[in-house]
Design an enzyme around this catalytic site. Structure first.
Site, PDB file in Angstrom:
ATOM      1  N   GLU A 150      -2.495   5.609  -8.374  1.00  0.00           N
ATOM      2  CA  GLU A 150      -1.974   6.902  -8.848  1.00  0.00           C
ATOM      3  C   GLU A 150      -2.237   7.018 -10.341  1.00  0.00           C
ATOM      4  O   GLU A 150      -2.079   6.066 -11.092  1.00  0.00           O
ATOM      5  CB  GLU A 150      -0.461   7.050  -8.635  1.00  0.00           C
ATOM      6  N   GLU A 195       5.599   1.285  -5.662  1.00  0.00           N
ATOM      7  CA  GLU A 195       6.474   1.240  -6.829  1.00  0.00           C
ATOM      8  C   GLU A 195       7.859   0.660  -6.534  1.00  0.00           C
ATOM      9  O   GLU A 195       8.893   1.309  -6.746  1.00  0.00           O
ATOM     10  CB  GLU A 195       6.631   2.641  -7.434  1.00  0.00           C
TER      11      GLU A 195
END
Length: 460
Positions: free
Chosen positions: A364, A165
């Site tokens: 995720e 991320e």
């Protein structure tokens, strides 16, 4: 019965700074330091010191992960743990012992280890000394760290991730003040975005030049938040496109295509905040694209054209759009996030049609819930039917994308065992396995028993 492809990854993800604890680390990362100076900003003043104590309990934890049927597991190697001397790349021998133990324990249990090199955990020393990701020198130091990790562990770890991320580093540290050092500086934010793209490409270059790509693969994990415009008006659609450019494509396009979207370059140039770079650096990004993609998905982004002028003194991406709260949206009230499983299908088709159908997996996805202890049943485990429903709905849409040709090879929940979550600490729990923070006792939840059956059938 929805069946998934043969060899599908059924797994879960955590990270070094969120699970290991700070035991025996030679350096502090930015969160270790932030907790030290401002413990009150973390929920209940709980910091990263102990977390779920993976440093001490990784053998038992990995065996629990295996006991619920999972066949793959992502965590990270902490730069602040592995490297003793950042300039020379000298390693810490205790860290080498620890990570070797983690990797070997995964393999012993027939679990595919996936290792990330950066999960928001820049060593604070490199921020203090050089300005962290504002610095091209730190980019070079990251390449040294990556080369040491590959040299030590790539004989057994065959799936690597450069960054987790990366847009969150840009948002949290340089725009919206939810990560240390909580700066608001649009120009620095844009430069940091370029530098992290360059750092990722340099890590890929080291991987390829070292021969590790002969039997291994390297990717990046991006959090994709599809930007849905409020309406079909040109103004709303333009707002959605710009939000998508900054929050999704700023890292997705360079990683997969080797180039930044021309539209974002033009926009940043027009606003006089475009990053500083060389042709040589752009060529490194162009030539060192990823083998696979990890996609973190939690919630959509809903946007609309700004209805009032932007009055900020600093450049911000949201000068071009505003957030939109869609009436009637489903919410996870604990986290304040919209629940919209169809976005996984939209992501699947986007990657198929616009990104060369790159191999990818859901790295995720998950549902954070506060106060889960109230769902403990007479047998002593948490009945988290809401989590089962959440996962199942997302898997149904993911399966539809796969059935239409999207090249998805796995699904990882965040997270295997309830872990520490930055400023939220343990406010919301995400795991298949619960953690009693005081006793460190770990107990499989109902969702853990459910996923075991899913894995055994390779579907549901």
């Amino acid at each position: 019965m929805l069946k998934f492809p043969q060899g599908f990854w059924w797994g879960a993800a955590t990270s070094g700074p969120q699970a290991e604890g700070t035991f025996n680390k030679p350096h502090k990362n930015v969160f270790d330091y932030w907790y030290e100076i401002e413990p009150e900003v973390f929920h209940n003043k709980v910091g990263p010191d102990i977390t779920s104590s993976f440093y001490h309990s990784y053998r038992e934890d990995i065996e629990m992960i295996k006991s619920i049927g999972l066949n793959s597991f992502r965590t990270s190697i902490q730069w602040s743990r592995l490297i003793k001397d950042f300039e020379t790349g000298e390693v810490d021998e205790d860290a080498v012992r620890f990570y070797n133990g983690v990797i070997d324990q995964c393999i012993k249990n027939n679990i595919t280890p996936v290792m990330a090199l950066h999960h928001f955990d820049l060593p604070v020393e490199l921020y203090d000394k050089y300005g962290g990701w504002e610095s091209k020198h730190v980019v070079d130091l990251f390449a040294i760290f990556a080369s040491k990790a590959f040299e030590l562990f790539a004989d057994r770890v065959k799936h690597w991730v450069t960054f987790n991320e990366p847009i969150v580093v840009v948002e949290g540290q340089y725009l919206y003040q939810f990560h240390y050092p909580k700066i608001v500086d649009g120009r620095k934010a844009v430069q940091v975005a370029f530098n992290i793209n360059l750092a990722s490409a340099k890590a890929v270059q080291v991987f390829k030049d070292g021969g590790y790509s002969e039997d291994g693969k390297i990717g990046i994990v991006v959090n994709l938040t599809p930007s849905y415009p409020r309406s079909d008006s040109n103004e709303d659609k333009k707002a959605g496109d710009i939000a998508d450019l900054f929050f999704n494509r700023l890292f997705l396009d360079p990683a997969v295509k080797g180039k930044f979207p021309a539209e974002i370059v033009d926009l940043l140039l027009k606003d006089d905040v475009l990053w500083s770079c060389t042709q040589e650096e752009l060529l490194i990004i162009e030539k060192n694209t990823v083998d696979f993609l990890g996609v973190n998905y939690y919630q959509p982004r809903r946007v609309m054209a700004r209805e009032e002028g932007f009055n900020g003194t600093e450049w911000m991406p949201h000068k071009y759009f505003d957030n939109y709260e869609m009436p009637g949206r489903r919410m996870n009230v604990h986290r304040g996030w919209e629940i919209y499983p169809k976005a996984l299908y939209d992501i699947s088709i986007n990657l198929k049609e616009n990104y060369n159908n790159i191999p990818w997996y859901v790295s995720e996805n998950g549902m954070g819930v506060e106060g889960e202890e109230k769902f403990i049943n007479s047998e002593g485990y948490i009945e988290d039917d809401y989590r089962i429903e959440f996962i199942q709905e997302h898997l149904e849409w993911l399966h539809k994308g796969i059935s239409e040709g999207s090249n998805c090879f796995g699904y990882h929940l965040w997270t295997p065992i309830d872990c520490w979550s930055w400023m939220n600490a343990y406010k919301n729990r995400y795991g298949y396995i619960s953690l009693d923070l005081q006793t460190q006792k770990k107990t499989v939840k109902k969702s853990g028993y459910w996923i075991k059956e899913v894995v055994e059938k390779n579907g549901f």
